[in-house]
Design a protein around this motif. Structure first.
Motif, PDB file in Angstrom:
ATOM      1  N   ALA A   1     -39.884 -64.102  20.381  1.00  0.00           N
ATOM      2  CA  ALA A   1     -40.834 -65.101  19.893  1.00  0.00           C
ATOM      3  C   ALA A   1     -42.133 -65.038  20.666  1.00  0.00           C
ATOM      4  O   ALA A   1     -42.210 -64.518  21.779  1.00  0.00           O
ATOM      5  CB  ALA A   1     -40.237 -66.507  19.997  1.00  0.00           C
ATOM      6  N   GLY A   2     -43.158 -65.604  20.061  1.00  0.00           N
ATOM      7  CA  GLY A   2     -44.428 -65.873  20.718  1.00  0.00           C
ATOM      8  C   GLY A   2     -44.876 -67.260  20.290  1.00  0.00           C
ATOM      9  O   GLY A   2     -44.320 -67.834  19.345  1.00  0.00           O
ATOM     10  N   TRP A   3     -45.862 -67.805  20.990  1.00  0.00           N
ATOM     11  CA  TRP A   3     -46.315 -69.145  20.602  1.00  0.00           C
ATOM     12  C   TRP A   3     -47.638 -69.041  19.842  1.00  0.00           C
ATOM     13  O   TRP A   3     -48.535 -68.290  20.210  1.00  0.00           O
ATOM     14  CB  TRP A   3     -46.423 -70.071  21.810  1.00  0.00           C
ATOM     15  N   ILE A   4     -47.721 -69.777  18.739  1.00  0.00           N
ATOM     16  CA  ILE A   4     -48.922 -69.806  17.896  1.00  0.00           C
ATOM     17  C   ILE A   4     -49.802 -70.980  18.275  1.00  0.00           C
ATOM     18  O   ILE A   4     -51.015 -70.858  18.424  1.00  0.00           O
ATOM     19  CB  ILE A   4     -48.520 -69.899  16.413  1.00  0.00           C
TER      20      ILE A   4
ATOM     21  N   ALA B   1     -46.165 -61.001  22.961  1.00  0.00           N
ATOM     22  CA  ALA B   1     -47.563 -61.060  22.532  1.00  0.00           C
ATOM     23  C   ALA B   1     -48.454 -60.344  23.525  1.00  0.00           C
ATOM     24  O   ALA B   1     -48.230 -60.401  24.736  1.00  0.00           O
ATOM     25  CB  ALA B   1     -48.008 -62.516  22.389  1.00  0.00           C
ATOM     26  N   ASP B   2     -49.483 -59.667  23.014  1.00  0.00           N
ATOM     27  CA  ASP B   2     -50.430 -58.977  23.891  1.00  0.00           C
ATOM     28  C   ASP B   2     -51.653 -59.852  24.164  1.00  0.00           C
ATOM     29  O   ASP B   2     -51.840 -60.903  23.531  1.00  0.00           O
ATOM     30  CB  ASP B   2     -50.812 -57.609  23.309  1.00  0.00           C
ATOM     31  N   PRO B   3     -52.511 -59.479  25.120  1.00  0.00           N
ATOM     32  CA  PRO B   3     -53.630 -60.338  25.513  1.00  0.00           C
ATOM     33  C   PRO B   3     -54.666 -60.585  24.422  1.00  0.00           C
ATOM     34  O   PRO B   3     -55.473 -61.515  24.534  1.00  0.00           O
ATOM     35  CB  PRO B   3     -54.252 -59.576  26.690  1.00  0.00           C
ATOM     36  N   LEU B   4     -54.667 -59.780  23.358  1.00  0.00           N
ATOM     37  CA  LEU B   4     -55.619 -59.985  22.270  1.00  0.00           C
ATOM     38  C   LEU B   4     -55.026 -60.805  21.132  1.00  0.00           C
ATOM     39  O   LEU B   4     -55.675 -61.011  20.115  1.00  0.00           O
ATOM     40  CB  LEU B   4     -56.116 -58.642  21.749  1.00  0.00           C
ATOM     41  N   GLY B   5     -53.814 -61.268  21.307  1.00  0.00           N
ATOM     42  CA  GLY B   5     -53.206 -62.114  20.290  1.00  0.00           C
ATOM     43  C   GLY B   5     -52.350 -61.375  19.290  1.00  0.00           C
ATOM     44  O   GLY B   5     -51.874 -61.976  18.321  1.00  0.00           O
TER      45      GLY B   5
ATOM     46  N   GLY C   1     -46.857 -65.532  37.773  1.00  0.00           N
ATOM     47  CA  GLY C   1     -46.883 -64.849  36.492  1.00  0.00           C
ATOM     48  C   GLY C   1     -48.097 -65.267  35.682  1.00  0.00           C
ATOM     49  O   GLY C   1     -48.862 -66.153  36.076  1.00  0.00           O
ATOM     50  N   CYS C   2     -48.269 -64.631  34.559  1.00  0.00           N
ATOM     51  CA  CYS C   2     -49.352 -64.978  33.634  1.00  0.00           C
ATOM     52  C   CYS C   2     -48.792 -65.836  32.505  1.00  0.00           C
ATOM     53  O   CYS C   2     -47.684 -65.591  32.039  1.00  0.00           O
ATOM     54  CB  CYS C   2     -49.959 -63.718  33.041  1.00  0.00           C
ATOM     55  N   PRO C   3     -49.537 -66.842  32.050  1.00  0.00           N
ATOM     56  CA  PRO C   3     -49.086 -67.575  30.880  1.00  0.00           C
ATOM     57  C   PRO C   3     -48.881 -66.605  29.707  1.00  0.00           C
ATOM     58  O   PRO C   3     -49.661 -65.668  29.539  1.00  0.00           O
ATOM     59  CB  PRO C   3     -50.235 -68.552  30.600  1.00  0.00           C
ATOM     60  N   GLU C   4     -47.830 -66.823  28.947  1.00  0.00           N
ATOM     61  CA  GLU C   4     -47.610 -65.953  27.790  1.00  0.00           C
ATOM     62  C   GLU C   4     -48.790 -66.068  26.837  1.00  0.00           C
ATOM     63  O   GLU C   4     -49.305 -67.157  26.568  1.00  0.00           O
ATOM     64  CB  GLU C   4     -46.326 -66.353  27.079  1.00  0.00           C
ATOM     65  N   ASN C   5     -49.220 -64.927  26.330  1.00  0.00           N
ATOM     66  CA  ASN C   5     -50.384 -64.889  25.432  1.00  0.00           C
ATOM     67  C   ASN C   5     -50.104 -65.586  24.109  1.00  0.00           C
ATOM     68  O   ASN C   5     -49.003 -65.480  23.559  1.00  0.00           O
ATOM     69  CB  ASN C   5     -50.788 -63.437  25.170  1.00  0.00           C
ATOM     70  N   ARG C   6     -51.084 -66.253  23.603  1.00  0.00           N
ATOM     71  CA  ARG C   6     -50.969 -66.906  22.301  1.00  0.00           C
ATOM     72  C   ARG C   6     -51.081 -65.869  21.193  1.00  0.00           C
ATOM     73  O   ARG C   6     -51.913 -64.953  21.257  1.00  0.00           O
ATOM     74  CB  ARG C   6     -52.091 -67.940  22.146  1.00  0.00           C
TER      75      ARG C   6
END
Length: 283
Positions: free
Chosen positions: A57-60, A103-107, A275-280
């Motif tokens: 999953a990723g967050w929208i 998710a990658d840094p560009l969404g 860590g880094c926040p998970e990318n949106r």
């Protein structure tokens, strides 16, 4: 060696895909073989049952996730449990299901597929970006270790049986450019890379199936430290907590003839790293 402790004792047949939602301060993860999404919020145990395998999953936004299943990528409303298909994912192929994704840094959202019985080279890795689902790599048996450097210039991935974590340069739009090269070869140590995540320093934390551990590798590929996980089949890490210094790790009971009480549980370790926040995910 740091040791992780059990954070959630609900045993998963195949725990995978942990996601720390930065806006909700809430952890989600999957039991792929159990076809369910699990969560824990303020000590409350939550779960949602599905009728097909779900894995990543990723967050929208605050209220919605993107979830990968064996047939598609769909939006998922956390409050109501309703879902809406975004894009089919090998829906015509009954052999495969989704596996590791992030998710990658560009969404964009990267997702791997694999045979349900780990059929050789039956899977692939895709990227969903600006409405387009594009196949990036094919002939993969078990796609794993999908993660990204904080600056978005590099992706990592692996095919677990090949025991090599690959490093892939990305262009300014986040698409692969040039050939992938070997970042870490775990073959000589008889280790098998599973899920991975990068920290704020660009180091890669890799769960290693069958070894009960998560290993931190510096950007030059050198092993830096190890976190011991009680579950033998450690499967995927993610950073979370208020300051992103907690490492959460899923584990699995799959393939264990005698599974002890800690197998398949979710673990947590306090670290001295951020860590880094998970990318949106941007739809």
């Amino acid at each position: 060696m740091t040791k992780a402790e059990i954070f959630d004792s609900r045993a998963c047949a195949l725990g995978e895909g942990p996601l720390w939602h930065p806006e909700r301060q809430q952890l989600f993860w999957f039991d792929i073989l159990g076809k369910r999404l699990l969560s824990q919020l303020d000590g409350a145990a939550l779960d949602w049952q599905f009728d097909e395998h779900v894995s990543a999953a990723g967050w929208i936004d605050r209220d919605r996730l993107i979830i990968a299943s064996e047939t598609g990528l769909f939006t998922f409303d956390i409050a109501s449990g309703s879902r809406s298909l975004l894009h089919p994912l090998e829906a015509e192929n009954p052999v495969t299901r989704s596996n590791d994704g992030r998710a990658d840094p560009l969404g964009g959202f990267w997702i791997g597929t694999m045979g349900k019985q780990a059929e050789p080279e039956a899977g692939a890795i895709y990227r969903l970006y600006q409405g387009e689902l594009r196949k990036l790599f094919d002939a993969i048996t078990i796609p794993n270790a999908i993660c990204f450097t904080p600056d978005g210039t590099t992706a990592y991935f692996c095919d677990t049986p090949r025991a090599k974590i690959m490093r892939q340069p990305l262009d300014q739009a986040g698409w692969p450019v040039g050939d992938a090269t070997v970042f870490v070869d775990l073959g000589p140590e008889a280790l098998f890379p599973d899920g991975a995540v990068c920290d704020a320093e660009g180091a890669l934390w890799n769960a290693q199936w069958g070894a009960g551990r998560v290993a931190r590798y510096l950007p030059d590929g050198q092993l830096d430290r190890v976190v011991h996980v009680g579950g033998k089949h450690s499967s995927c890490p993610v950073f979370g907590g208020a300051d992103f210094s907690q490492l959460f790790v899923t584990t699995a009971r799959q393939g264990l003839h005698e599974a002890g009480p800690g197998e398949g549980c979710l673990y947590r370790a306090d670290t001295s790293y951020t860590g880094c926040p998970e990318n949106r995910v941007i739809l």
